[in-house]
Write an enzyme that holds these catalytic residues in place. Structure first.
Site, PDB file in Angstrom:
ATOM      1  N   ARG A  85       4.139  43.941  11.881  1.00 34.82           N
ATOM      2  CA  ARG A  85       5.597  43.758  11.786  1.00 34.82           C
ATOM      3  C   ARG A  85       6.009  44.458  10.212  1.00 34.82           C
ATOM      4  O   ARG A  85       7.031  45.014  10.462  1.00 34.82           O
ATOM      5  CB  ARG A  85       5.562  42.327  11.451  1.00 34.82           C
ATOM      6  CG  ARG A  85       6.818  41.814  11.802  1.00 34.82           C
ATOM      7  CD  ARG A  85       6.904  40.110  12.227  1.00 34.82           C
ATOM      8  NE  ARG A  85       8.447  39.777  11.839  1.00 34.82           N
ATOM      9  CZ  ARG A  85       8.505  39.317  10.916  1.00 34.82           C
ATOM     10  NH1 ARG A  85       7.665  38.808   9.977  1.00 34.82           N
ATOM     11  NH2 ARG A  85       9.917  38.976  10.727  1.00 34.82           N
ATOM     12  N   ASP A 145      22.909  31.436  16.593  1.00 32.47           N
ATOM     13  CA  ASP A 145      22.204  29.947  16.695  1.00 32.47           C
ATOM     14  C   ASP A 145      23.025  28.968  16.365  1.00 32.47           C
ATOM     15  O   ASP A 145      23.053  28.048  16.896  1.00 32.47           O
ATOM     16  CB  ASP A 145      21.134  30.223  15.312  1.00 32.47           C
ATOM     17  CG  ASP A 145      20.386  31.554  15.395  1.00 32.47           C
ATOM     18  OD1 ASP A 145      19.058  31.511  16.033  1.00 32.47           O
ATOM     19  OD2 ASP A 145      21.001  32.488  15.108  1.00 32.47           O
ATOM     20  N   ARG A 148      25.062  28.216  19.283  1.00 32.77           N
ATOM     21  CA  ARG A 148      24.260  27.745  20.396  1.00 32.77           C
ATOM     22  C   ARG A 148      24.223  26.181  20.026  1.00 32.77           C
ATOM     23  O   ARG A 148      24.278  25.116  20.709  1.00 32.77           O
ATOM     24  CB  ARG A 148      23.042  28.329  20.469  1.00 32.77           C
ATOM     25  CG  ARG A 148      22.003  27.843  21.586  1.00 32.77           C
ATOM     26  CD  ARG A 148      21.184  28.660  22.430  1.00 32.77           C
ATOM     27  NE  ARG A 148      20.602  28.324  23.383  1.00 32.77           N
ATOM     28  CZ  ARG A 148      20.949  28.215  24.749  1.00 32.77           C
ATOM     29  NH1 ARG A 148      22.303  28.992  24.904  1.00 32.77           N
ATOM     30  NH2 ARG A 148      20.564  27.625  25.475  1.00 32.77           N
ATOM     31  N   HIS A 172      17.345  33.982  10.515  1.00 31.38           N
ATOM     32  CA  HIS A 172      17.621  34.129  11.765  1.00 31.38           C
ATOM     33  C   HIS A 172      16.326  34.281  12.328  1.00 31.38           C
ATOM     34  O   HIS A 172      15.882  35.267  12.446  1.00 31.38           O
ATOM     35  CB  HIS A 172      18.465  35.350  12.076  1.00 31.38           C
ATOM     36  CG  HIS A 172      18.631  35.760  13.519  1.00 31.38           C
ATOM     37  ND1 HIS A 172      19.230  34.421  14.654  1.00 31.38           N
ATOM     38  CD2 HIS A 172      18.407  36.873  14.150  1.00 31.38           C
ATOM     39  CE1 HIS A 172      18.910  35.425  15.563  1.00 31.38           C
ATOM     40  NE2 HIS A 172      18.570  36.502  15.504  1.00 31.38           N
TER      41      HIS A 172
END
Ligand code: ADP
Length: 309
Positions: A85, A145, A148, A172
């Protein structure tokens, strides 16, 4: 207002499409190092314009950004098999430095709106690469987010999400924090409102909503490989708040001087968004556990960001 979009992949093009449908820009310019893709996306979006609002949609080089008020950065490279990553992150950081130098040269007055993931880290990278003041380098952060969270709470309470005021804070991503204790419906604390409408928020409901918010991206990725419509609309919403100086409170990410004892970290908090970018940041009153979770989220982001330097 002219809006530039660098990175005409799924997220960049969805943002362009949402902007065209909402009437959020007078001109949209798509830029991608895959020129053919940028041209094709621009033409496709332009064909939606006759059914929406007047807007000129085109593709081109960085010189086309001249006069842009906002430039959305949605460029990125895909993860190579077996790549860590952090390695992916540093390759994306390199893409950003190259892109931002070009953007700054051609549109020195533009606000940068960061969409590439991991969005908080990329916002920090963009701030450093641009030399702009922090309030003009905005990451989409938890805008989706939060939307939602409000929507799931609204459904549970049987009210419009617009009447629910609740925010998702921090990263996030997995460490994000649903600020339950600061949530309101109308002017009432959410728990009291829920009892009054006969829909109390039990532990089970809370867990369901929490998972509904936190696992949304995973569920979508499982079904279709990536997410783009929701974030595209969220980006268009931020652009409109900037363009019309709406001073809307949105949960977005900027490098923040101090959060729960952690310094200079990009993460999301409710912020007032207007023509100058972020006008003010609001710190919600949090329960002890939430404050600790926000600190952990900030520390995690700080560590990841430091790993890149
Ligand atoms: P996402 O789902 O995040 O939109 P995509 O891979 O669909 O991801 O889109 C990323 C886009 O960024 C691609 O179209 C790619 O060509 C573009 N891109 C990558 N590097 C650069 C760069 N240096 N300059 C401009 N565009 C770039």
């Amino acid at each position: 207002m002219k809006v530039g979009i660098v990175g005409a992949g799924m997220v960049g093009s969805a943002a362009g499409y949402a902007l065209a449908l909402r009437g959020g820009a007078s001109e949209i310019v798509l830029i991608d190092h895959n020129e053919k893709l940028a041209i094709a996306q621009a033409e496709d979006i332009a064909h939606a314009v006759p059914f929406a609002h007047a807007c000129v949609v085109g593709a081109g080089g960085y010189e086309e950004l001249e006069g842009a008020g906002v430039v959305i950065l949605a460029a990125g490279v895909a993860q190579k098999p077996g790549e860590s990553r952090l390695s992916l992150l540093s390759r994306n950081a390199e893409v950003f430095s190259e892109v931002i130098a070009q953007v700054r040269r051609n549109a020195p007055d533009a606000i940068l709106l960061i969409a590439s993931n991991p969005v908080d880290i990329m916002t920090e990278v963009a701030l450093r690469a641009s030399g702009l003041p922090r309030e003009r380098v905005i990451g989409s952060g938890t805008i989706l987010d939060t939307a939602r969270f409000r929507s799931l709470l609204g459904t549970h309470l049987g009210i419009a999400p617009q009447s629910v005021h609740a925010y998702v804070l921090g990263e996030h991503g997995d460490s994000e924090v649903l600020a339950w204790s600061a949530a309101r419906a109308g002017s009432e604390p959410i728990a009291r409102f829920a009892v009054q409408v006969g829909a109390p928020i039990t532990g089970e409901i809370r867990e369901r909503i929490d998972a509904g918010v936190r696992r949304a991206a995973y569920r979508i990725i499982e079904g279709k490989g990536a997410t783009w419509y929701g974030i595209g609309a969220g980006l268009a919403r931020i652009v409109q708040a900037i363009r019309d100086d709406q001073r809307t409170v949105l949960s977005v990410s900027i490098v923040t001087p101090e959060v729960e004892g952690v310094q200079d970290v990009a993460l999301s908090l409710p912020r007032i968004v207007g023509r100058a970018g972020i006008l003010t940041t609001l710190m919600p009153e949090l329960a002890e556990g939430e404050a600790a979770a926000l600190r952990a989220s900030a520390e995690l982001l700080k560590e990841t960001g430091a790993g890149l330097r």
